[in-house]
Enzyme design. Sequence first.
Site, mmCIF file in Angstrom:
data_model
loop_
_atom_site.group_PDB
_atom_site.id
_atom_site.type_symbol
_atom_site.label_atom_id
_atom_site.label_comp_id
_atom_site.label_asym_id
_atom_site.label_seq_id
_atom_site.Cartn_x
_atom_site.Cartn_y
_atom_site.Cartn_z
ATOM 1 N N CYS A 1 14.976 40.006 20.464
ATOM 2 C CA CYS A 1 14.495 41.005 21.415
ATOM 3 C C CYS A 1 15.667 41.869 21.877
ATOM 4 O O CYS A 1 16.648 41.343 22.406
ATOM 5 C CB CYS A 1 13.827 40.367 22.623
ATOM 6 S SG CYS A 1 13.318 41.612 23.821
ATOM 7 N N ASN B 1 5.668 32.428 20.594
ATOM 8 C CA ASN B 1 6.972 33.061 20.444
ATOM 9 C C ASN B 1 7.821 32.627 21.635
ATOM 10 O O ASN B 1 7.419 32.783 22.783
ATOM 11 C CB ASN B 1 6.773 34.585 20.425
ATOM 12 C CG ASN B 1 8.051 35.368 20.314
ATOM 13 O OD1 ASN B 1 8.844 35.410 21.254
ATOM 14 N ND2 ASN B 1 8.262 36.010 19.189
ATOM 15 N N GLY C 1 6.574 45.391 10.846
ATOM 16 C CA GLY C 1 7.225 46.680 11.084
ATOM 17 C C GLY C 1 6.337 47.857 10.723
ATOM 18 O O GLY C 1 6.278 48.260 9.563
ATOM 19 N N GLY C 2 5.619 48.373 11.700
ATOM 20 C CA GLY C 2 4.849 49.601 11.512
ATOM 21 C C GLY C 2 3.649 49.512 10.607
ATOM 22 O O GLY C 2 3.188 50.532 10.088
ATOM 23 N N ASN D 1 12.341 33.632 18.900
ATOM 24 C CA ASN D 1 12.705 35.034 19.084
ATOM 25 C C ASN D 1 14.203 35.145 19.372
ATOM 26 O O ASN D 1 14.643 34.929 20.496
ATOM 27 C CB ASN D 1 11.874 35.599 20.246
ATOM 28 C CG ASN D 1 12.099 37.075 20.466
ATOM 29 O OD1 ASN D 1 12.996 37.672 19.856
ATOM 30 N ND2 ASN D 1 11.308 37.674 21.319
ATOM 31 N N LEU E 1 10.361 41.372 27.935
ATOM 32 C CA LEU E 1 9.773 40.030 27.823
ATOM 33 C C LEU E 1 9.128 39.531 29.111
ATOM 34 O O LEU E 1 9.212 38.357 29.449
ATOM 35 C CB LEU E 1 10.817 39.020 27.306
ATOM 36 C CG LEU E 1 11.172 39.195 25.823
ATOM 37 C CD1 LEU E 1 12.369 38.319 25.448
ATOM 38 C CD2 LEU E 1 9.989 38.860 24.924
#
Lengths: 265, 329
Positions: B156, B125, B269-270, B153, B99
């Site tokens: 993390c 964020n 996600g991806g 967030n 971060l």
Amino acid sequence: MYQEKAKILWNNQAGNEYYRIGLTCHKGYSGAKPGQFIMLHFPGRMAPFLPRPFSIHRIIKTGGRTAGIELLYKVVGKGTKMLSGHCKGDVVNILGPLGNGFIFSNHYKRIFIVAGGIGVAPMLFLASYLKTKGTNSSECMVFLGGRSKDDLLCSDDFLRMGMKIHITTDDGSAGDQCFVTHPLETALERDRPDIIYACGPLEMLKCVAGISEKHTVPCQVSIETVMACGMGACLGCAVERKEASGNYMHVCFDGPVFDVRCLEL
Amino acid sequence: MFRDGLGTDKSRLGIKLYGFIDMNKKKSHMRVNIGGITLKNPVLTASGTFGYASEFEKLIDLNRLGGIIVKGLSLEASRGNPPPRIVETPCGMLNAIGLENVGLEAFVKEKLPFLKMIDAPVFVNIYGKSIADYADLASRLEDIEEIAGIEVNISCPNVTCGGMAFGAYSESAAQVVRAVRKSTTRPMMVKLSPNVTDITEIARSVEGEGADSISLINTITGMAIDIETRRPKLANITGGLSGPAIRPVALRMVWQVAQVVNVPVIGVGGIMTAEDALEFLIAGAVAVQVGTANFINPHATIDIIEGIEAFLEERNIVDLSDIIGTLNV
């Protein structure tokens, strides 16, 4: 900065593990500076997953116009192995020119270029750039080092430009058997240069940095780190500042060329 | 003077948007609503993969994005983790950036002026080392009109205090969200960690505390080792796995969460292509975030927007909402 599909113009072996690849590119690369790089990725491939950085070796010109760029690369891993299997006409994705190049000043008259192994890649571009800036080639000295004679590239190109060249190899198969920093320091003590430009393995750069500091000669180094994006988004390419103070610098947008006094190598 | 520059810029950048509308073909509606904010399309940029947007200015028309989520912000600047910070893995990458960010003050001074010019909602964020940090940051952002919303967030994996430490348990996740809710009237998205036993439990708990939308998943904790040196490939030892390698896991979690909450779910996600994004939308996500793909193809967000649009038009689907949450089981 341009993202584009580049057609391979040629991909020729330039020694045992070395290749020169010519790629079409946007005409905006006419403004590219030596030391800048591109990110290269194979379209639709998941392996290698991330693009790879390559410094620009040469700007290809036809009839005075920028027709492409040439990269000089060594096969070291999956990505470069795959690249070496590509042929003329194949397409790769490229993003560039990225980062900051070597900085030239008009009061640089006597110039030392130090290149170790594949670190010579951006230095040929630098040498031709220096010529366009009106630098007297006989005042430029190139120190070219490699493990063996197979790792010495571009020596003829530098000679053709009228530059003096010192060759060293680790195994003595060409030039003097020593590190490239030996003749560098000897020459420097004899006649101080205004600037040292260097690119090569980390250990070599550390040694060059030490020499530059000891003799208080300005020095710019081009370094490489792992990176994902090449354009300041991932922040993966962090490098420590001298004295490890404050925030990190990032190779892709603060470098890849750094004044050696700012950088903790 | 600034306002003039802003207007000119928007119209200049806007040209591309309306450049070619095929009058014969009915345009599908791509608009979606995520907890109080209408997006012109469902594609957002994932935090930490898109910098502060200016990095991408020369490569894409930022006005076309459904929304922008900027790099995780903390009250004070943070230098992040030591290098090496990233390593490639099969169909993905591990990162342990930690971060790194400019901090609130520099964000407002140096990054916000550019973000204000973009005709797309901007989400900030936020993360803190304590619950008070989160609340403080949220309330300070409250004064900035141009910020559309915040993404909290709590997920993390690369910071020692804060981050995932809060998102790993329902109780602490709820505490953070409760505190932020009290400090902001802005739409609040909460980003969940997949590194938990039951993500639906955390999702329900943050919804109960007033989250307006829920984004998932953050990265999956992982590691890689150099077998010659026997050292971890990341200085932080562990990192967060992202990229297509985690997509099936993310998809499963989005599907599970979408079934148990009433607030909009944003799938992350991806996602590399429009097909990937459509999977998430069918599973129940109202919008998606594109992350790691930005590193490989900076044009990925635009390609995905166009791909979703083409998919709908080819099938005469008038409204994107007609496919959201339509999984046939």
